[in-house]
Design an enzyme around this catalytic site. Structure first.
Site, PDB file in Angstrom:
ATOM      1  N   GLY A 165      79.168 -37.129 -69.403  1.00 18.29           N
ATOM      2  CA  GLY A 165      79.001 -36.950 -70.840  1.00 18.29           C
ATOM      3  C   GLY A 165      78.939 -35.492 -71.242  1.00 18.29           C
ATOM      4  NE  ARG A 167      78.245 -42.034 -71.689  1.00 19.83           N
ATOM      5  CZ  ARG A 167      77.672 -41.081 -70.959  1.00 19.83           C
ATOM      6  NH1 ARG A 167      78.178 -40.770 -69.772  1.00 19.83           N
ATOM      7  NH2 ARG A 167      76.607 -40.447 -71.408  1.00 19.83           N
ATOM      8  CB  SER A 207      70.904 -34.394 -78.867  1.00 19.89           C
ATOM      9  OG  SER A 207      70.699 -34.345 -77.458  1.00 19.89           O
ATOM     10  CD  GLN A 208      75.445 -35.111 -73.364  1.00 22.63           C
ATOM     11  OE1 GLN A 208      76.570 -35.598 -73.510  1.00 22.63           O
ATOM     12  NE2 GLN A 208      74.758 -35.237 -72.241  1.00 22.63           N
ATOM     13  CG  ASP A 241      68.232 -39.150 -69.422  1.00 24.05           C
ATOM     14  OD1 ASP A 241      68.931 -39.992 -70.014  1.00 24.05           O
ATOM     15  OD2 ASP A 241      68.638 -38.003 -69.162  1.00 24.05           O
ATOM     16  NE  ARG A 256      71.445 -44.977 -68.671  1.00 26.44           N
ATOM     17  CZ  ARG A 256      71.446 -43.666 -68.499  1.00 26.44           C
ATOM     18  NH1 ARG A 256      70.799 -42.875 -69.353  1.00 26.44           N
ATOM     19  NH2 ARG A 256      72.077 -43.126 -67.478  1.00 26.44           N
ATOM     20  CE  LYS A 263      76.723 -39.926 -65.240  1.00 30.64           C
ATOM     21  NZ  LYS A 263      78.095 -39.474 -65.533  1.00 30.64           N
TER      22      LYS A 263
END
Length: 434
Positions: free
Chosen positions: A101, A129, A178-179, A322, A353, A419
């Site tokens: 991401g 995504r 927020s990325q 997370d 999730r 990952k």
């Protein structure tokens, strides 16, 4: 990894109670990728130390090399050196961002502001995504995207864009991630124009944005926060070359803190302290509310689990989401309901999730009430079974904590943790033997 069959299964042995856990974890993925990006955009050569080497960070480095940056990699010493000026191509350049991401969002903004033509591809998982809000904001500035399949999804072409204004003002919705904001702020110095970003939507989780703005300042570029929802980067700023040390990954540390919490053990993760910039440090405070003893010593934060059950609580986790899976994995060991809210956005991450947590806890015999933005998890006796991980590294690592606390639980596809934390299960095995 132990007890696997062709790298598809990890059978959890029961972890001893009242055991001391002292571990080191890899560097932060969030800080690693931000440092790589700013090192690439800096004047001169930057050296990044303590780099996390994982699927995501390797994709990020590979993408930078595809763009034309000279990246020297020393995995043994966890160090990367980057030359700040890329080689340029007059033809369209192909760039692959995988399932990462951060790479997908950060690299897209960088390429949009770079003035060249690019073709950007991703994994199938990343295509599902969220990207639309970022792409809309870039389109509003004049960047042209040509979508090869579905609108606002990978793969797409980016047409050459040159800033033809002294300043740009753009609206941006970060409800999904927020990325999006971090991506535009981090690449703003490339634009050579003032950039003002006004946030729309409802999400107020900005801990990762704080990491971005703090690191930008360290690399020599200031972000003005006009008000709670307005950010500005002035033109003419450049990142400076640096030797930058990456913090240990607090997200990774939390799995070991959680393990101590449910086994009456003591966990110390080296070099993780309360002065960390990472939002997931808030999880330690959650553990304290649940009955753990917390201290911060020279070696690192120490978490001591209670002799009895953990305490139930009601917690909003929008700013450290997370750790939703980590809290969910230890919730059955509490004396009351664990109510988690504010995490609706995690339905659109590596997996849905919320649904994944609910499905696997129910499979394990635990009562869960699902809500759109969270869940209520009830204490209960765990029924050993196989846990599906949905190709989601955090599902694998979090539910492994539940698995070793109970024993005889099988984690499927454990290798997906590569990952962000390649040797996670190897460390669990080593801790069993110490």
């Amino acid at each position: 990894m132990a007890d696997q069959n062709v790298k598809t299964r990890y059978k959890c042995k029961k972890f001893p109670r009242e055991k001391d856990i002292i571990v080191e974890v890899p560097g932060s993925k969030s800080i690693t990728n931000r440092a790589l990006l700013m090192g690439a955009l800096a004047d001169g050569k930057s050296t990044i130390k303590g780099v996390l080497f994982s699927d995501d960070s390797r994709v990020f480095m590979s993408a930078l090399m595809e763009i034309g940056y000279i990246v020297e990699i020393d995995e043994d010493n966890h160090t990367v050196t980057i030359e700040g000026k890329p080689t340029r191509s007059s033809e369209e350049v192909n760039v692959y961002v995988g399932s990462a991401g951060t790479a997908a969002r950060f690299i897209t903004a960088l390429l949009a502001f770079s003035g060249n033509a690019y073709y950007v591809e991703s994994s199938e998982q990343m295509r599902k995504r969220p990207m639309k809000a970022l792409l809309l904001a870039l389109e509003d500035m004049g960047v042209e995207f040509v979508y090869e399949k579905n609108e606002y999804e990978f793969p797409f072409h980016i047409r050459p864009f040159r800033a033809d204004k002294e300043s740009y003002e753009v609206d941006l919705n970060i409800d999904a991630s927020s990325q999006f904001l971090s991506a535009m702020l981090l690449s703003a110095p490339v634009l050579n124009a003032d950039l003002t970003i006004r946030l729309t939507g409802e999400r107020d989780a900005k801990s990762y944005v704080y990491i971005s703005t703090k690191m930008m300042k360290e690399f020599g570029a200031e972000v003005e926060q006009i008000d709670e929802n307005t950010y500005r980067v002035r033109k003419g700023q450049r990142y400076r070359e640096m030797v930058y040390q990456v913090e240990p990954d607090v997200s990774a540390a939390c799995y070991f803190y959680a393990l101590a919490a449910v086994t009456a053990g003591r966990a110390v993760v080296k070099n993780v302290h309360f002065d960390s910039t990472q939002g997931d440090i808030k999880f330690v405070n959650v553990l304290e509310k649940m009955g753990c003893e917390i201290s911060d010593g020279e070696l690192g934060i120490e978490v001591k689990g209670p002799e009895g059950k953990l305490k139930g609580l009601d917690i909003r986790m929008s700013d450290f989401s997370d750790q939703t899976m980590t809290l969910a994995a230890i919730a059955p060991f509490s004396d009351g309901v664990i109510s988690i809210s504010g995490v609706e956005h995690i339905r659109r991450q590596e997996s849905d999730r919320i649904n994944a947590i609910v499905s696997e806890l129910r499979r394990l015999g635990i009562k869960v009430d699902e809500r759109e933005d969270g869940m209520d998890i009830y204490p209960g006796e765990i029924v050993p079974t196989e846990v599906e991980t949905y190709d989601d590294h955090r599902m694998a690592m979090a539910f492994a904590v539940l698995g070793v606390a109970r024993g005889d639980v099988v984690i499927l596809n454990p290798e997906c943790c590569s990952k962000t934390f390649e040797n996670y299960f190897e460390i669990l095995d080593c801790l069993m033997k110490i």
